[in-house]
Motif scaffolding. Structure first.
Motif, short mmCIF file in Angstrom:
data_model
loop_
_atom_site.label_atom_id
_atom_site.label_comp_id
_atom_site.label_asym_id
_atom_site.label_seq_id
_atom_site.Cartn_x
_atom_site.Cartn_y
_atom_site.Cartn_z
N SER A 195 31.35 48.43 -31.79
CA SER A 195 32.56 48.37 -31.23
C SER A 195 33.41 47.42 -32.22
N ARG A 196 32.58 46.22 -32.68
CA ARG A 196 33.31 45.25 -33.38
C ARG A 196 34.20 45.85 -34.70
N GLU A 197 33.08 46.70 -35.21
CA GLU A 197 33.66 47.22 -36.51
C GLU A 197 34.96 48.05 -36.21
N ILE A 198 34.95 48.94 -35.24
CA ILE A 198 36.18 49.66 -34.95
C ILE A 198 37.16 48.78 -34.61
N GLN A 199 37.20 47.90 -33.89
CA GLN A 199 38.42 46.88 -33.66
C GLN A 199 38.81 46.22 -35.12
N SER A 200 37.68 45.90 -35.82
CA SER A 200 38.61 45.30 -37.38
C SER A 200 39.27 46.33 -37.88
N TRP A 201 38.76 47.33 -37.89
CA TRP A 201 39.56 48.55 -38.32
C TRP A 201 41.08 48.88 -37.77
N SER A 250 43.56 56.80 -36.27
CA SER A 250 44.48 57.24 -34.93
C SER A 250 43.46 58.05 -33.93
N SER A 251 42.37 58.42 -34.39
CA SER A 251 41.64 59.16 -33.58
C SER A 251 40.58 57.95 -32.80
N LEU A 252 40.19 57.10 -33.51
CA LEU A 252 39.17 56.14 -32.99
C LEU A 252 39.89 55.22 -31.68
N GLU A 253 41.14 55.31 -31.63
CA GLU A 253 41.91 54.46 -30.68
C GLU A 253 41.64 55.18 -29.37
N TRP A 254 41.25 56.42 -29.16
CA TRP A 254 40.92 57.14 -28.01
C TRP A 254 39.73 56.71 -27.37
N ILE A 255 38.71 56.23 -28.28
CA ILE A 255 37.23 56.21 -27.60
C ILE A 255 37.10 54.72 -27.96
N ALA A 256 38.01 53.87 -28.38
CA ALA A 256 37.43 52.28 -28.84
C ALA A 256 37.02 51.58 -27.55
N ASP A 257 37.49 51.82 -26.43
CA ASP A 257 37.11 50.95 -25.12
C ASP A 257 35.79 51.79 -24.38
N ARG A 258 35.36 52.69 -25.11
CA ARG A 258 33.91 53.16 -24.41
C ARG A 258 32.80 53.21 -25.51
N ILE A 259 33.02 52.46 -26.29
CA ILE A 259 31.85 52.22 -27.15
C ILE A 259 30.82 51.33 -26.83
N PRO A 274 30.88 58.85 -27.68
CA PRO A 274 31.81 58.04 -28.06
C PRO A 274 30.92 57.43 -29.34
N ASP A 275 30.01 56.69 -29.24
CA ASP A 275 29.18 55.92 -30.26
C ASP A 275 28.94 56.85 -31.41
N GLY A 276 28.42 58.08 -31.03
CA GLY A 276 28.06 59.04 -31.91
C GLY A 276 29.20 59.59 -32.97
N ALA A 277 30.12 59.90 -32.31
CA ALA A 277 31.49 60.19 -33.01
C ALA A 277 32.15 59.36 -33.89
N ALA A 278 32.04 58.15 -33.41
CA ALA A 278 32.63 56.91 -34.06
C ALA A 278 31.73 56.40 -35.36
N ARG A 279 30.68 56.87 -35.12
CA ARG A 279 29.58 56.25 -36.19
C ARG A 279 30.19 57.36 -37.21
N ARG A 322 38.03 63.52 -31.42
CA ARG A 322 38.82 64.32 -30.28
C ARG A 322 37.92 65.02 -29.20
N ILE A 323 37.00 65.87 -29.89
CA ILE A 323 36.02 66.34 -28.97
C ILE A 323 35.30 65.44 -27.88
N ALA A 324 34.89 64.39 -28.51
CA ALA A 324 34.15 63.26 -28.00
C ALA A 324 35.24 62.71 -26.81
N ALA A 325 36.27 62.64 -27.30
CA ALA A 325 37.11 62.00 -26.07
C ALA A 325 37.45 63.05 -24.91
N THR A 326 37.41 64.20 -25.22
CA THR A 326 37.59 65.26 -24.23
C THR A 326 36.42 65.40 -23.38
#
Length: 205
Positions: free
Chosen positions: A190-196, A175-184, A110-115, A89-93
């Motif tokens: 990115s592929r792993e996030i999309q799989s989830w 639910s949070s990963l949807e906010w940054i998925a297109d900025r990875i 985005p990449d760091g928070a997603a990992r 959420r902070i990364a999305a901000t």
């Protein structure tokens, strides 16, 4: 100024290496999750682009938000998935700023928070889907086994609630990963996030 605002200000002004002892002094038996949430929400306000602060101040505020989430995790105030949710959420901000703020902590990119978020998901995709299917079957039989704080998990009647709790944690992260998925940037990430996220639609109950 409310008590929460005063406590946030005091904590914010302390050097990082003194914050843990301050929290423990305030709450000898552990700060409740509600308190941690109020602190994190205040930290989120501190990085809002609507405040129009100097870049250096924003950078310090982002760094404080990260340190606060690390402390909440270490002290058991928020679960690993809940902390990951807020980190995303902070990364999305950070993406809402018109110009990039240099030298932000990697964990609020985005990449760091997603990992971090993916590392903390407590179930594999296969386990999550199987648990969701069992939950769906239970509801079909009229059983409601959602976890209720205070349930005795040692009781055989409540063994399934731990699985439901884990499902809720998975949903919180996804639910949070949807906010940054297109900025990875990293393609594999990115592929792993999309799989989830594809799996998420199959898990809906």
């Amino acid at each position: 100024m409310t008590r929460t605002e005063q406590e946030y200000r005091e904590l914010r002004q302390l050097p990082r290496n003194e914050r843990r002892s301050w929290v423990r002094g305030m709450f000898p038996e552990g700060a409740p999750p509600q308190w941690w949430l109020s602190m994190v929400e205040s930290a989120e306000l501190g990085v809002s682009p609507m405040r129009e602060l100097p870049a250096d101040q924003y950078r310090e505020n982002f760094e404080f938000a990260v340190s606060l989430l690390d402390l909440a995790l270490d002290e058991g105030g928020l679960s690993p998935c809940h902390c990951a949710y807020w980190m995303v959420r902070i990364a999305a901000t950070s993406l809402r700023f018109r110009t990039q703020i240099d030298h932000l902590p990697e964990v609020v990119t985005p990449d760091g928070a997603a990992r971090i978020a993916l590392e903390r998901i407590p179930l594999s995709r296969e386990e999550a889907l199987a648990a969701a299917n069992r939950r769906r079957d239970d509801l079909g039989r009229g059983e409601d086994r959602f976890y209720v704080p205070g349930d005795d998990l040692s009781d055989a009647r409540h063994q399934a609630t731990e699985e439901i709790r884990l499902l809720q944690e998975v949903e919180r992260v996804l639910s949070s990963l949807e906010w940054i998925a297109d900025r990875i940037i990293d393609e594999q990430l990115s592929r792993e996030i999309q799989s989830w996220l594809n799996l998420r639609s199959m898990m809906e109950i």
